[in-house]
Structures are given as structure tokens and as C-alpha cells.
Design a protein around this motif. Sequence first.
Motif, mmCIF file in Angstrom:
data_model
loop_
_atom_site.group_PDB
_atom_site.id
_atom_site.type_symbol
_atom_site.label_atom_id
_atom_site.label_comp_id
_atom_site.label_asym_id
_atom_site.label_seq_id
_atom_site.Cartn_x
_atom_site.Cartn_y
_atom_site.Cartn_z
ATOM 1 N N HIS A 1 -6.587 -6.811 4.377
ATOM 2 C CA HIS A 1 -7.568 -6.567 5.530
ATOM 3 C C HIS A 1 -7.560 -5.190 5.694
ATOM 4 O O HIS A 1 -8.448 -4.348 5.934
ATOM 5 C CB HIS A 1 -7.044 -7.297 6.755
ATOM 6 C CG HIS A 1 -7.430 -8.657 6.817
ATOM 7 N ND1 HIS A 1 -8.646 -9.291 6.578
ATOM 8 C CD2 HIS A 1 -6.832 -9.749 6.895
ATOM 9 C CE1 HIS A 1 -8.990 -10.343 6.770
ATOM 10 N NE2 HIS A 1 -7.758 -10.771 6.651
ATOM 11 N N LEU A 2 -6.483 -4.315 5.547
ATOM 12 C CA LEU A 2 -6.285 -2.893 5.929
ATOM 13 C C LEU A 2 -7.053 -2.045 4.728
ATOM 14 O O LEU A 2 -7.829 -1.296 5.161
ATOM 15 C CB LEU A 2 -4.677 -2.403 5.685
ATOM 16 C CG LEU A 2 -3.744 -2.813 6.742
ATOM 17 C CD1 LEU A 2 -2.456 -2.206 6.531
ATOM 18 C CD2 LEU A 2 -4.467 -2.043 8.163
ATOM 19 N N LEU B 1 -1.535 -0.087 12.454
ATOM 20 C CA LEU B 1 -1.663 0.322 11.134
ATOM 21 C C LEU B 1 -2.978 0.528 10.639
ATOM 22 O O LEU B 1 -3.874 -0.322 11.005
ATOM 23 C CB LEU B 1 -0.848 -0.662 10.232
ATOM 24 C CG LEU B 1 0.670 -0.648 10.088
ATOM 25 C CD1 LEU B 1 1.143 -0.920 11.206
ATOM 26 C CD2 LEU B 1 1.072 -1.842 8.817
ATOM 27 N N TYR B 2 -3.157 1.386 9.805
ATOM 28 C CA TYR B 2 -4.763 1.674 9.571
ATOM 29 C C TYR B 2 -4.505 2.650 8.162
ATOM 30 O O TYR B 2 -3.808 3.475 8.072
ATOM 31 C CB TYR B 2 -5.518 2.379 10.501
ATOM 32 C CG TYR B 2 -5.234 3.559 11.039
ATOM 33 C CD1 TYR B 2 -4.263 3.610 12.267
ATOM 34 C CD2 TYR B 2 -5.596 4.613 10.623
ATOM 35 C CE1 TYR B 2 -3.655 4.899 12.626
ATOM 36 C CE2 TYR B 2 -5.310 5.850 11.238
ATOM 37 C CZ TYR B 2 -4.188 6.006 12.021
ATOM 38 O OH TYR B 2 -3.781 7.227 12.573
ATOM 39 N N ILE B 3 -5.773 2.469 7.365
ATOM 40 C CA ILE B 3 -5.884 3.545 6.327
ATOM 41 C C ILE B 3 -6.769 4.409 6.625
ATOM 42 O O ILE B 3 -8.121 4.344 6.990
ATOM 43 C CB ILE B 3 -6.246 2.767 5.383
ATOM 44 C CG1 ILE B 3 -5.024 1.863 4.750
ATOM 45 C CG2 ILE B 3 -6.299 3.769 3.855
ATOM 46 C CD1 ILE B 3 -5.456 0.990 3.431
ATOM 47 N N GLU B 4 -6.255 5.715 6.689
ATOM 48 C CA GLU B 4 -6.964 6.691 7.608
ATOM 49 C C GLU B 4 -8.483 7.160 7.123
ATOM 50 O O GLU B 4 -9.332 7.165 7.900
ATOM 51 C CB GLU B 4 -6.257 8.122 7.757
ATOM 52 C CG GLU B 4 -6.906 9.150 8.570
ATOM 53 C CD GLU B 4 -5.965 10.186 9.291
ATOM 54 O OE1 GLU B 4 -4.971 10.539 8.280
ATOM 55 O OE2 GLU B 4 -6.032 10.325 10.253
ATOM 56 N N ASP B 5 -8.431 7.059 5.681
ATOM 57 C CA ASP B 5 -9.697 7.551 5.173
ATOM 58 C C ASP B 5 -10.538 6.281 5.100
ATOM 59 O O ASP B 5 -11.790 6.259 4.310
ATOM 60 C CB ASP B 5 -9.602 8.251 3.853
ATOM 61 C CG ASP B 5 -8.770 7.506 3.002
ATOM 62 O OD1 ASP B 5 -8.173 6.590 3.013
ATOM 63 O OD2 ASP B 5 -8.821 8.037 1.611
ATOM 64 N N LEU B 6 -10.346 5.290 5.496
ATOM 65 C CA LEU B 6 -11.149 3.973 5.454
ATOM 66 C C LEU B 6 -11.637 3.659 6.673
ATOM 67 O O LEU B 6 -12.934 3.275 6.923
ATOM 68 C CB LEU B 6 -10.310 2.810 4.842
ATOM 69 C CG LEU B 6 -9.876 2.757 3.215
ATOM 70 C CD1 LEU B 6 -9.426 1.557 2.883
ATOM 71 C CD2 LEU B 6 -11.141 3.182 2.389
ATOM 72 N N VAL B 7 -10.859 3.728 7.618
ATOM 73 C CA VAL B 7 -11.136 3.071 8.944
ATOM 74 C C VAL B 7 -12.232 3.930 9.838
ATOM 75 O O VAL B 7 -12.067 5.403 9.713
ATOM 76 C CB VAL B 7 -9.579 2.701 9.758
ATOM 77 C CG1 VAL B 7 -9.454 4.101 10.482
ATOM 78 C CG2 VAL B 7 -10.043 2.003 10.920
ATOM 79 N N ILE C 1 0.996 -1.160 0.133
ATOM 80 C CA ILE C 1 0.022 0.197 0.005
ATOM 81 C C ILE C 1 0.894 1.137 -0.023
ATOM 82 O O ILE C 1 1.255 1.642 1.071
ATOM 83 C CB ILE C 1 -0.966 0.250 1.281
ATOM 84 C CG1 ILE C 1 -1.552 -1.280 1.326
ATOM 85 C CG2 ILE C 1 -1.908 0.990 1.191
ATOM 86 C CD1 ILE C 1 -2.385 -1.439 2.570
ATOM 87 N N GLN C 2 0.983 1.715 -1.079
ATOM 88 C CA GLN C 2 1.982 2.907 -1.156
ATOM 89 C C GLN C 2 1.371 4.199 -1.421
ATOM 90 O O GLN C 2 0.793 4.926 -2.511
ATOM 91 C CB GLN C 2 2.905 2.787 -2.469
ATOM 92 C CG GLN C 2 3.684 1.567 -2.329
ATOM 93 C CD GLN C 2 4.713 1.052 -3.714
ATOM 94 O OE1 GLN C 2 4.562 1.912 -4.644
ATOM 95 N NE2 GLN C 2 5.471 0.161 -3.475
ATOM 96 N N ASN C 3 0.634 4.433 -0.142
ATOM 97 C CA ASN C 3 -0.162 5.466 -0.142
ATOM 98 C C ASN C 3 0.067 6.309 1.129
ATOM 99 O O ASN C 3 0.218 5.763 2.171
ATOM 100 C CB ASN C 3 -1.812 4.781 -0.113
ATOM 101 C CG ASN C 3 -2.673 6.004 -0.240
ATOM 102 O OD1 ASN C 3 -2.651 6.725 0.691
ATOM 103 N ND2 ASN C 3 -3.707 5.713 -0.976
#
Lengths: 512, 378
Positions: free
Chosen positions: A258-259, A199-205, A176-178
Motif C-alpha cells: 500500500h505504501l 509511515l509514507y514514501i515521501e516522493d509518492l505520497v 522498502i529499503q529506501n
Amino acid sequence: MKPFRRRKTNKKEIQSQQDANIILQSPFSSNIDVNVYILEQLFKDIPDLVMRHFLLSTGSNALLIYMKGLVDKEQVHLHVLRPLMNSNTISHGNIESVISVGKILKLEKWQKAEELIFNGFSILFIDGVPLAYAIETKGWPQRAIEEPATESTIKGAHQGFIETGVSNVALVRRYIQNRELKIKEFDVGRRSRTKLSVLYIEDLVHPEVLQELEDRIQQIDIDAILNTGELEELIEDNPFALFPQSLTTERPDGTASHLLQGRIAIIVDGSPSALIAPMTFTSFFQTVDDYSMRWTVASFIRLLRFGAFFIAVLLPALYIASISFHYEIIPVSLLISVGESRAVVPFPPIIEALLMELALEMMREAGLRLPAPVGQTVGIVGGIVIGQAAVEAGIVSNIMVIVVSITAISSFIIPNQDMATHIRLLRFPFMLISTLFGMVGIVIGIMIVMAHFVSLESLGTPYGSPIAPLRLSDWKDNFIRFPRWAMVNRPISARTTQLKRQKSKRNRGDQK
Amino acid sequence: MRKTFLFLICSSFLFVSGCGDRMDLENAAFVLVLGLDLDEEGRLLVHTSNPVFSQEAEKRQDMKKTAASSLHNSRVQLNAQSQGFPAVGKLQVILISKKLAEQIDPFLLLEYLYRVAKNPTNARVVIVDGSIDGLFNAQEQMKDKPRIGVHLKDIVDTGFEGNETVDVRLQKYHYQVFEKGITPSSTELSYNNDEIKITGTSLFNSEGLYTSSLDLEETPLLLILIKETETKSPQFTFPFSSNSSDGEGGEGHNFQSLTFAIQKMKKKVRVSVQNGQFVFKESIKVDIDLTEIPTDVDFEKNKKEIKKAIEEHLKQKFSNLIKKFQENEIDPVGYGLYARSFQYKEWKNVQDDWPKAFSEAKIDFNIDVTIRNQGVMK
């Protein structure tokens, strides 16, 4: 008994932890000799601490300390010591420009210094300067990155996590190169100071889910956390649950997947697996390979796994119930062959079943912990025990051997080890209840498990989703896997804040 | 601490209650066959057979008989003889001797099987031409046959598949006894020392007593009338010679016969009442395959003739069958059901003695044959 010989205790300069705490809170002295004295007190009986005295080219005394084994020796020698000793233009204002190492921190207090020393930093003291420089020279023994033994794939990536948290984060980042992939770090464990990376993807979680996880981590007050499993027990929703509520995986690609569904991964430094939450029950029956195979094949295999789940939990119980209470449901020709093989067995079905199941579990456990050459012996001996010999000796019946074997195979095709062990455990109460109450008992057992199942939560999100609560849109990636182009939205089970996953311009299905 | 104590007590209850009706399979004596017969003095004889699982025993099955006042009473006596607990849950076949069925309504004896919920409703009801004792002994001598329960079950099931008999089980038998518009029928067996075979169908009158039998040629006709031939095609053979044939064979060609198999069937019954007499108009449409034609008959030339002959043959057969029913005052087809559906007012008057009214009824057959296939040979 003679008491331990009374020894004269060595006189300690630092009497108690309180004294040490006072020192740790205090700033460094500008006199290097005072610092050396304090170091000797703090790190008494720690022989792997290296203290290197040397003269800077300017003539002032300097001291470099680091832990042997936790630092990269080359780096210390070539990029720290050599420039410091040889450079002509050194002054304490431009130390950073002399040392060719990426990360240098200026420290003022002992506490931070202590923490960083154990983390593989080298600490530089210069006489006359009331500061210390922490130079990142980490480098400890590491295992090579290889495929995880418990989660091998056929077509997926063959990389697995290792015991270093930083590398594990990097492995996930490769997928995830984001910018939105964010990491929150926590130090947990008073003695172990284990680094947890959330770890989390901020605009998804979902922010509430993340907050809940953070709160739980912050509430942990323990001496040490050594691996992911310990952390899992400390933060899970229901400690008495029959099923695992969070997933531990050793696969970076699985973690990334999963992320991307809006879940959160926790990487524990020192442990080669990531903890993923919130999870749903059905996600435990999915593997990364499901997505690398074509959807028809993947769907078939998933259905097989769910079938295996029911077989593994219920088959021995159903067998016991039908031969003890409900022989009417067995076709007559099978009934006769069952009767013939049961006639020689002196035990009631439950004893027979327990005997075999326990023998199998013991063999599995023995084979797991033993080195491979000895493990083979276990296999051979086990093959004799759970096989024709036991039948011929008249201890168990033929049919029971088949039932136990099918059950074992079924429990082995559950892809997740945690789930598989819980399922294996669950079949024992079912066997017991079926001996006592027959099919009625099994039905009541199923009802109890179902009631428990729907009440479970993982990080405050329903564990039974998408079955209960029913979320039909999530069934696209549940018992069967729809083609990738049909899964436009992310699963709502993880409460993601951004549903849309793709907007393909390509035609759907067989549209022209 | 108190909680733990309470939990322990509660879990100990788990072990003391329940498992009352538990019976491990190997401890049960599965009665697979139940036989009802009368001895010389007219007392009820109950026969049972159950498989023996023990490897030490030389015999694979245990056959017992006892004289008893009722089926339930016999259970007590059989229990006393038995090694295991007799369990009727897997009962496959109920044998009733013809001798008994001629004197007593077998339904009265089977009362016990219907009343206990655990008993099966799908045991096959079979009338035996001869004594049950003889059948049991004969079967026991047959070395190449399986246990009697499995053996008889297989015979009856293949018999039904091959259109040799009706498929009547306990539940259906119950229905036939209680339904006013139909009289009971069941499978009929006979035996000798070497084999047991199906001989057709037994028919009972409205009192439940055995009255007559259908042989293997008549049974398929009954099956057609009750529409139980749908998945299996019954075959009929009759001698046939064409008028327009060359006459090469001359006389004495009796073995030249025509065989056809009924593939598809549509049946419609119209009921009317004329002068107090029920009139049934049966129109039967059948698709047939010709499976055997006399070699001297040219099918293409004699197509119409063959069709007509078949229609005539079937009509004749059906009429004879109905005549047999009417003579015996029985209605195994269930024409009463049609009468009730379409002529309820008239039915109400005769419902309590339907077989009598049926014996006076008129039944017309209108058969329409379509020859679909005459084989691959030209």
C-alpha cells in the motif's frame, strides 16, 4: 444503605495535579537528596519503580531509577551499573563513554524524565550534577512474530505485526529499503502517550493527503488510545458510513504494498495492526496473495469475491421479495418445490430469515470468542440448529437453509474482516425493505447505498474510485488483475505524485 | 431530541404503508392450467388446476370448474371455492376445447389475461380434442405423471422441440389474431385414459374459429414454411425404390423407404401479381442428411435419382399443404406479410379480406436439395 465508612484520607504531599505540573516543569536539583524526595512524591504508590543508590568509583553518590518489567535487566546490570561502579576514569563529562548503551540523552527537566521512565529508559542521577542521563534500556515482554490469524496467505510472507511499534516499523522497512520511506511520530493520548508512527514514501505520497492526516491526528485530545480501531474511529471521514474507510492490516508485506501505491500507514504502538488510508472500496477485495498467484487465477478469485459481495448483501432479500411479491420470476418446477417446503413453515419469510440469520450471527460470534475446545461444541450445536433439525421441526424451510448457508459462505470469502462484517450488517435492512416493498424496495435500497457509496471519501480522496469517479486506467488492478508487466503505472486513486511504477526492458506479453 | 422523535415517526410510516400487494407464495393458489369449455347448454365452463402444497392433503393438485359468463367473472367464483388466492401469474397452459373453438372466437374470452399487466404472456395456447373435464379427470388418474400443469407444459415443449407442433403462446396468438396477413394456429392435443398426446396443429380462420388441423406429418412442413425448424432437423420418410435397382426384392417392398433429415434451410419468397392474382415463388434450398436408404439402392449410382425423388416428394407435400390452406381460406404461414412487403399497392385492395385473396393465389415451389451426408455406412 450505610454510606462508605469515612476514612481519614492519607495526607498527600502533592495535593493536586497542578502541584505535580509545577514540579514537572522545574529542572533537576544538583542535590541528589532533593531529587530523591521529589521522586518519592511523584512516584508514590508505584512499587515497580526501582531506585538503586550506589557509589561511583569517584566516590560521588549516584542513583539509577527504572521501571521493573519495562527494561532489559541484563542490559541495566551489565552495561549500565557494572561499568559505572567499576570504571576508574569516570567523571561526569565522560559518562557516555563509560556506559555501553546505544542511546543516552541528557535531561534537564522532570517532565521528560517521567515520560522516558514509562517508556523503558533508565534515568541516572549523580550528586552534584543538575542533569539526569536517560539511558535506553527498553525491554518488555513481547510476543513472537507469527502469521496473523485473520489474514493468512498461501504463498505470501508469514510474518505479522506484533504489539511493539518499533518492531512493526522495522518489519515494514525490511520490504522498502529506501531513504524515501519516512516516518512522522506523534504522541497521542494524555494518559496513554501512545506513540503513532505515520509511515509514507515521501516522493509518492500526495502532500495534501499527508497534511490532512497529520491535522486530524493533531486534533485528537483523548485520555488514551489502546488500539488501531480506536484511532480509526477518531480520524475517519464519515463516522456514519456503511463501509470501512480505512484498512487495518496485520501484514507488513501488505502494508509495504500500500505504501508503494502512495498510501499512508499508521502504526500504533501497542497494537498489532497498521491503519492504511486513503482507501478505495475495491481495495478491500484484494489480498497480498493476488499478486503472488498468476494473474488469471487471481482475476478469477477477485471476480468470485465481488460476486460473493452481491450474494451476501442481496440474496436473502431477493429470496424474500421473490416469494412474497414476484413469484412469477421463479421457474414453475422450482416454484412447486419452494411451495412444498414453505407450506409447513408457520412464519412469514422475513421472520424465518431473521431467525436463521440471527442464529448464524450468534453462532459466529460465539465461536469467535470461545476457546477452541468449547468452540467445537458451538459448531456441533449450530450444525443441528441451522440444519435438518430446524427444517424437520417445521420452523424453517429447506430453501431458507440453503439461502442462509450460501449467504454465510459468501460473506466469509471477503478477505477483509471489517468489510465482511459491514456487509453482513447491510443485508438486514435489505431484508426488511424487501419484505415491505419487494423488488422495488431492493432497487431503492441499492440506489440509496450507491448514492451513499459515491459520496464517501477517505482522507479527502474519493472512496468509490475507480468506479465512481470512473478511472479506467485503474481498472487494471480492480475487478480483474492484469499481469504485472501491464501495470506500468501506480493507481491514481491514491493521488500519488509519481505515476510511473516500472520501465521493464523485457518484451510484453507474447511479443518476440 | 426533536430530530429523534421525527425520525421515529418517519420510520413508523415505513411499516404502515406498502406491502399491499404482498402475497406469500404458500398462500397463493397458482393456476397453472386454465381450461375453457362449453357445457351441453352452451354455457362457458372455466376449469382451473393449481398445485396443493400442504403435506396433509392426499391430492397434490386441486382441480376446479365453474360456469361463468366471462373469465373474470369465473375468477370471483373460483376465489370463493379456493383455499388460497388464485394467482394466474404462473399460468403455463391455456386449454380450449375444440367444441368451444368451433363456436366462439377464443380470443374474446382471453381478453382478461391480456389486460392485466401481471398476467403472463407466455402461456401456451392449446386446443383439446375432447372435453376439458375429461382431460382433467384422465390426468388425475395417471399415477406416474406429475401435476397437470407441469405435465402439459412438458408435453407441449417437447412437442415443439420434436417438430410436432407450433410454438404459439398468448403473445404470439395475440399477434396472429391482430395481424391481417396471417391467421392463427395453435397446438392441438388429444387424450385417452392412459395418455395425453400431441396430434398436430390447429388452424383458425380469420374470424378466429377453428377450421382444420394439421397432423404430425403436415406440421413439420408448416414449420419449414414459417422457418421455425432452424435448430431441430425435421425428418421425412417416403417409400422409394430405384429404377436401376437389381429388382431382387421385387414387389411388396413397401417397407423399403427413404428417410432424410433437413439440416440447413434457406428460403426465399418472391411475390408478383399477374392479372390481379398473387403469385408466390417459394425457392427453398435445403441441405439434407440421408438417414435411411433401401438396402438394394446403390447411393453412388443413384445419387441424382434420389435427389430428384426427394425434391419431387417435398414439392408434392408442400403443394398439398397449400391446397388445404386455400380450401379453408386460411393463411397460417403468413404469405400476407410477403404480399404487403413486396406488393403493397395490390395488398391495400385486399388487406381486409386477405384469406380470400390468398385462396385464389398461386404458389410455386422450387426446391433445391443438396445431399450432404448419407450416413457412416457404405
